[in-house]
Structure formats: structure tokens, C-alpha cells
Design a protein around this motif. Structure first.
Motif, mmCIF file in Angstrom:
data_model
loop_
_atom_site.group_PDB
_atom_site.id
_atom_site.type_symbol
_atom_site.label_atom_id
_atom_site.label_comp_id
_atom_site.label_asym_id
_atom_site.label_seq_id
_atom_site.Cartn_x
_atom_site.Cartn_y
_atom_site.Cartn_z
ATOM 1 N N LYS A 98 0.970 -1.256 0.001
ATOM 2 C CA LYS A 98 -0.019 -0.185 0.150
ATOM 3 C C LYS A 98 0.677 1.477 0.285
ATOM 4 N N ASN A 99 1.674 1.057 0.876
ATOM 5 C CA ASN A 99 2.525 2.013 1.795
ATOM 6 C C ASN A 99 3.804 2.708 0.191
ATOM 7 N N SER A 100 3.939 1.514 -0.203
ATOM 8 C CA SER A 100 4.881 1.279 -1.582
ATOM 9 C C SER A 100 4.604 1.993 -3.173
ATOM 10 N N SER A 101 2.956 1.574 -2.890
ATOM 11 C CA SER A 101 2.699 2.109 -4.211
ATOM 12 C C SER A 101 1.661 3.115 -4.436
ATOM 13 N N LEU A 102 2.448 5.035 -3.365
ATOM 14 C CA LEU A 102 1.720 6.026 -2.999
ATOM 15 C C LEU A 102 2.441 7.260 -4.971
ATOM 16 N N PRO A 103 1.306 7.372 -5.156
ATOM 17 C CA PRO A 103 1.561 8.519 -6.047
ATOM 18 C C PRO A 103 1.857 8.817 -5.708
ATOM 19 N N ALA A 104 3.373 9.717 -5.003
ATOM 20 C CA ALA A 104 3.909 11.010 -4.955
ATOM 21 C C ALA A 104 5.361 10.416 -4.970
ATOM 22 N N ALA A 105 6.044 12.471 -4.898
ATOM 23 C CA ALA A 105 7.627 12.101 -5.095
ATOM 24 C C ALA A 105 8.251 12.897 -3.986
ATOM 25 N N PHE A 106 9.679 12.740 -2.584
ATOM 26 C CA PHE A 106 8.777 12.675 -1.572
ATOM 27 C C PHE A 106 10.537 13.605 -1.865
ATOM 28 N N GLU A 228 24.601 26.861 11.760
ATOM 29 C CA GLU A 228 22.749 25.518 11.974
ATOM 30 C C GLU A 228 22.656 24.961 10.920
ATOM 31 N N LYS A 229 22.171 23.451 11.052
ATOM 32 C CA LYS A 229 21.207 23.261 9.500
ATOM 33 C C LYS A 229 19.584 22.963 9.798
ATOM 34 N N GLY A 230 18.871 23.335 8.936
ATOM 35 C CA GLY A 230 17.230 23.081 8.685
ATOM 36 C C GLY A 230 17.182 22.393 8.190
ATOM 37 N N SER A 231 16.078 21.859 7.913
ATOM 38 C CA SER A 231 14.502 21.118 6.790
ATOM 39 C C SER A 231 13.659 21.339 6.559
ATOM 40 N N VAL A 232 13.141 20.955 4.945
ATOM 41 C CA VAL A 232 11.622 21.383 5.173
ATOM 42 C C VAL A 232 11.440 20.456 3.788
ATOM 43 N N ARG A 233 10.002 19.780 3.656
ATOM 44 C CA ARG A 233 9.812 19.176 3.436
ATOM 45 C C ARG A 233 8.810 19.775 2.114
ATOM 46 N N PHE A 234 8.737 18.731 1.361
ATOM 47 C CA PHE A 234 7.642 19.291 0.200
ATOM 48 C C PHE A 234 7.447 17.250 -0.158
ATOM 49 N N VAL A 235 6.077 17.759 -1.111
ATOM 50 C CA VAL A 235 5.814 16.419 -1.221
ATOM 51 C C VAL A 235 5.080 17.098 -2.786
ATOM 52 N N LEU A 236 5.304 15.832 -4.163
ATOM 53 C CA LEU A 236 4.492 16.151 -5.344
ATOM 54 C C LEU A 236 3.882 14.603 -5.628
ATOM 55 N N SER A 237 2.369 14.982 -5.779
ATOM 56 C CA SER A 237 1.882 13.984 -5.748
ATOM 57 C C SER A 237 0.641 14.325 -6.278
ATOM 58 N N TRP A 238 0.324 13.233 -7.633
ATOM 59 C CA TRP A 238 -0.285 13.228 -8.890
ATOM 60 C C TRP A 238 -1.864 11.848 -8.665
ATOM 61 N N ASN A 239 -2.385 12.169 -9.449
ATOM 62 C CA ASN A 239 -3.845 11.602 -9.487
ATOM 63 C C ASN A 239 -4.498 11.883 -10.653
ATOM 64 N N VAL A 240 -4.282 10.576 -11.501
ATOM 65 C CA VAL A 240 -4.592 10.213 -12.748
ATOM 66 C C VAL A 240 -6.056 8.602 -13.013
ATOM 67 N N TRP A 257 -11.015 1.422 -16.438
ATOM 68 C CA TRP A 257 -10.909 1.044 -15.445
ATOM 69 C C TRP A 257 -10.130 1.476 -13.938
ATOM 70 N N LYS A 258 -10.333 1.639 -13.481
ATOM 71 C CA LYS A 258 -9.146 2.677 -12.450
ATOM 72 C C LYS A 258 -7.779 2.138 -11.761
ATOM 73 N N THR A 263 -8.332 4.005 -5.651
ATOM 74 C CA THR A 263 -9.711 3.428 -4.971
ATOM 75 C C THR A 263 -9.128 3.801 -3.198
ATOM 76 N N VAL A 264 -7.904 4.149 -3.203
ATOM 77 C CA VAL A 264 -8.051 4.761 -2.078
ATOM 78 C C VAL A 264 -7.360 6.041 -1.629
ATOM 79 N N PHE A 265 -7.216 6.691 -2.797
ATOM 80 C CA PHE A 265 -7.296 8.732 -2.344
ATOM 81 C C PHE A 265 -8.062 9.606 -3.424
ATOM 82 N N ASP A 266 -8.955 9.648 -2.619
ATOM 83 C CA ASP A 266 -10.200 10.951 -4.068
ATOM 84 C C ASP A 266 -9.111 11.561 -4.744
ATOM 85 N N SER A 267 -8.006 12.212 -4.209
ATOM 86 C CA SER A 267 -7.431 13.233 -5.352
ATOM 87 C C SER A 267 -5.817 13.080 -4.780
ATOM 88 N N SER A 268 -4.703 13.915 -5.030
ATOM 89 C CA SER A 268 -3.549 14.329 -5.126
ATOM 90 C C SER A 268 -3.410 15.227 -4.309
#
Length: 444
Positions: A98-106, A228-240, A257-258, A263-268
Motif C-alpha cells: 500500500k505505502n509502496s504504491s503511493l503516487p507521490a515524490a518525497f 546551523e542546519k534546517g530542513s523543509v519537506r515537499f511532496v509532489l503527488s498526482w492523481n490520474v 478501469w480505475k 480507490t484509496v485516495f480521492d485526489s492528489s
């Protein structure tokens, strides 16, 4: 050969009253004459495409570390008061399909202030809307800030043409621009860079009409003390959400077919929110797999070959059908899959899925025994889509047919699932007996 507009990361700071803005790129060192394209005013002889951002300030030193499923990019420049480390991945967690099928780049971007004074840094992620008729929407719900880019050609969400993307961050200090300036030639990128580099920030620009390939930008801001070090996070997700059989007869092309993730997420947007909420845990588990693989005592070239080929499981070569079952082409062309049907005498020799995602491997057996096996025991070595389509009349292939039995046995040895074996035992015997059946024209 395609580029999605001006999609890129950039960073800005102000030091001694002077704004410094860099693209998170290294040197552009290929296709300096341009590349072959059937378009006017670009292509070979016109130099690199402007969409590569190669004409803007960038880091003079770059290092890329590719250890699938994690990529690391290190950037340094003597004239910029920070070192950058970008980590990019998509979750790859054995036995967690399930988590290995996420339509997203981290993406996680770590910035280290190398100067002797505190500085603010703005990290911008610009993403182009890939659709000819586009509409962008910026929003914030208190936990994330994001921009959603969608196809606005009124095709409807049930159409195979529909799609949307979301770029999101969970940085508590952030802002966005839904639309770059709609100008001619290079006005959009020039206006964006001028605004981003200035102290006034980005205009809150909107348009009442739909555009075409409109670009948007999401910015995360961090304050860093000296060294000092600091981090920010972005996600790019998609839904076709909707897939179709784009090959075959006109009648076959009407069948749809879908995609499983729809069937797990309604939108990106929904995917992006989930991805950011689980970012740390998904990275931890993906890193654990990567470290286990790359700490092996095998020679480095063997590890690299194994890891590189695992990336096929994250490519357009494969997909998951509506019920979550695994489906694959033999490979891919530039714009289409090559040779349909999770072809037995190709996927028979793949063992990564067998050991890393056994439930997906088991779904291949379920599909070929249910939809591609005749009463005689003959199996069609290509599974036609959508499920339930007429079985191919072509002869069976020996290695694929017997390979399916061997894979079944191997999966049972790993899982110990006696019930699954009993349910399929009669079919397994028929598949083996077909080797000596009078109905077998090849007389194996």
C-alpha cells in the motif's frame, strides 16, 4: 523527450543587503547545441531548452548519490552562504504494497548556513501544470500549504483524460503563488525570478479564465543561525484516476478501469496530506531497506545492478489494477507500454516481486489462473485487459506455463498458505498435465 515546463527548486537569501537566488542545479553539461525536437524556435541548433533553467545562477559543485530507492543531491558554491543536501524518494517498503504504491515524490531539502551571521532562506518548488487547459488553486488547512494543478478541459473526473497534481509542504512558515505571470516568450520565468529574488516576495496572482500549462510556486521559509542546519519537506503527488486500453480495436479502446491508488485516495490533495503526515515513518522504513541492501557483502557492482533494476517496479512498465492486482508490460516505449499482459515468459524470470512484495506476485497467479487458463489446462501467456476479456487463442508458452507452477510452489513455501494452495490445486494439476495433453499442438 518531454519537459514539464519550468519545474524546479530554487533557494533565496539576503546577505549584507544583497539578495542571492540560486537554482538547485549543478552545471548543465549535455546537449549544449540543443536536442532534436519537432518544434519551432527550439531543438538542435537553438541551444538547451529554457525549461532546463540552465541560464540561471546555480551551484558550481554538485554530487549525485543514487542508491535506489533513495537519491541524494549535494550542492555547494563558494559565493552562496549555504550548502544544500536534497534527499528524494518514493516509499519502497518490502511487504507493504500500500505505502509502496503511493503516487507521490518525497523531497527533503537540508540547508546549512555556512556564513557567520543568522540568515533566512526561502526554498521554492515550482511545478508546471502539464495540461493544455489548466487551472491552479492554492490553499492551506492549517497543517499543510499546497497548490493543486488540474486538467480544466471539462472532461469530468470519470474521463481518462482527467488528472490533477498537488505540490505541498508542512513547513509552518510558507507562502505560495498559484499562477506565474501569463506573458509572451520568457515573460513568465523572468517575472517569477525577479519577484522571488526581491524582498517583496511573490504576487498573489489569480486569473478568472483557464490557462495552458500554468506554473505555480510553493515556498517554505526557515531561519538559521550561523552554521546551523534546517530542513523543509515537499511532496509532489498526482492523481490520474482512470486507465484505459489505448491499444487494440476501436471497441477495445472504449474499455476503462480505475488505477488502484484512485480507490484509496480521492485526489492528489488527499495523497499529499497523507504523505506529509507519514513522511518520517515512510522515509525511516525505506532507508532501512536501502541500508540493508547496500550493506550486503556482495560486490558493489552487483548491488548497484540489483538496486537499479528494482526501479522497474516504480516505472510506467507496471501498474496496479482496480482491485490492487499487479499488472506489467514487457517494457515501455516513449509514449506507450510494450507488449501487454504480464507476459509469462518475461515476468516468469523476475524474482524481486516474488520476495519483496509476495502478495503482488500472488495476484499474478490469481489472475492468470482465473482469466487466462482454459479447461484443458492451457494458459494464455498474455493477460488481456480489462479483466474478463476473451482469452488469446495463441498457443501456450512452455517456460511461462511451467514457470507459473514453480512460482506457485515457491510462494506456498514462503507463505505456508495451505488454503490458497488447496483452492488452486485442481487448476495446477491441469496446467502441468497440459504438457502431455492430446490438446497440446506442440506436444511438450
Amino acid at each position: 523527450g518531454s519537459y514539464n515546463g519550468y519545474t524546479h527548486f530554487a533557494i533565496k537569501t539576503v546577505k549584507d543587503g544583497k539578495p542571492l537566488t540560486y537554482i538547485l542545479n549543478g552545471d548543465f553539461n549535455k546537449e549544449l547545441m540543443g536536442q532534436y525536437m519537432k518544434k519551432q524556435f527550439c531543438g538542435y541548433g537553438f541551444g538547451p531548452l529554457p525549461q532546463t533553467m540552465c541560464g540561471f545562477p546555480h551551484f558550481s559543485k554538485s554530487e549525485f548519490i543514487g542508491e535506489f530507492p533513495i537519491a541524494t543531491l549535494k550542492l555547494h558554491d563558494d559565493l552562496f552562504p549555504a550548502d544544500i543536501r536534497m534527499t528524494a524518494f518514493n516509499p519502497f517498503i518490502p511487504c507493504d504494497e500500500k505505502n509502496s504504491s503511493l503516487p507521490a515524490a518525497f523531497f527533503e531539502i537540508e540547508t546549512e548556513n555556512t556564513s557567520d551571521i543568522p540568515l533566512d532562506f526561502d526554498i521554492a518548488f515550482s511545478v508546471a501544470n502539464p495540461y493544455d487547459v489548466s487551472a491552479n488553486e492554492a490553499y492551506s488547512d492549517g497543517t499543510i500549504r499546497a497548490v493543486t494543478l488540474r486538467n480544466a478541459d471539462e472532461c469530468g473526473k470519470e474521463s481518462t483524460s482527467y488528472g490533477d497534481l498537488t505540490v505541498a509542504t508542512d513547513c509552518h512558515s510558507s507562502y505560495s503563488q498559484a499562477y506565474w505571470y501569463r506573458g509572451k516568450w520568457q515573460d513568465g520565468i523572468v517575472m517569477f525570478m525577479n519577484e522571488f529574488a526581491s524582498g517583496s516576495g511573490l504576487s498573489n496572482r489569480t486569473y478568472e479564465t483557464n490557462g495552458s500549462h500554468d506554473t505555480s510556486t510553493l515556498v517554505a521559509r526557515i531561519k538559521l543561525g550561523t552554521h546551523e542546519k534546517g530542513s523543509v519537506r515537499f511532496v509532489l503527488s498526482w492523481n490520474v484516476p482512470n486507465a484505459c486500453r489505448y491499444w487494440g480495436t476501436d471497441e477495445e479502446k472504449k474499455k476503462t478501469w480505475k488505477n488502484y491508488y484512485a480507490t484509496v485516495f480521492d485526489s492528489s490533495r488527499e495523497t499529499a496530506k497523507y504523505a506529509l503526515s507519514q513522511f518520517s515513518e515512510l522515509y525511516r522504513r525505506t532507508l532501512a531497506f536501502k541500508n540493508a541492501l547496500f550493506s550486503s557483502s556482495l560486490p558493489p557492482v552487483v548491488i548497484d545492478a540489483a538496486a537499479s533494476n528494482l526501479s522497474v517496479l516504480k516505472s510506467p512498465t507496471v501498474s496496479r489494477l482496480e482491485d490492487g492486482s499487479f499488472y506489467g508490460f514487457e517494457g515501455v516505449h516513449e509514449e506507450s507500454g510494450s507488449c501487454e499482459g504480464t507476459c509469462q515468459h518475461v515476468w516468469n524470470y523476475v524474482y524481486s516481486l516474488f520476495f519483496l512484495f509476495p502478495r503482488l506476485e500472488r495476484s499474478i497467479r490469481d489472475l492468470e489462473f482465473k482469466y487466462s487458463t482454459e479447461k484443458s489446462g492451457k494458459t494464455a501467456f498474455r493477460l488481456k485487459l480489462p479483466l474478463g476479456s476473451e482469452i488469446s487463442p495463441f498457443r501456450a508458452c512452455l517456460d511461462g506455463q511451467m514457470g507459473s507452477v514453480i512460482k506457485f510452489y515457491g510462494d506456498w513455501k514462503i507463505s505456508g498458505n495451505d488454503d490458497w494452495l488447496r483452492e488452486n490445486w485442481d487448476t495446477i494439476k491441469k496446467v502441468v498435465d497440459y504438457a502431455r495433453s492430446e490438446e497440446n499442438p506442440d506436444g511438450w
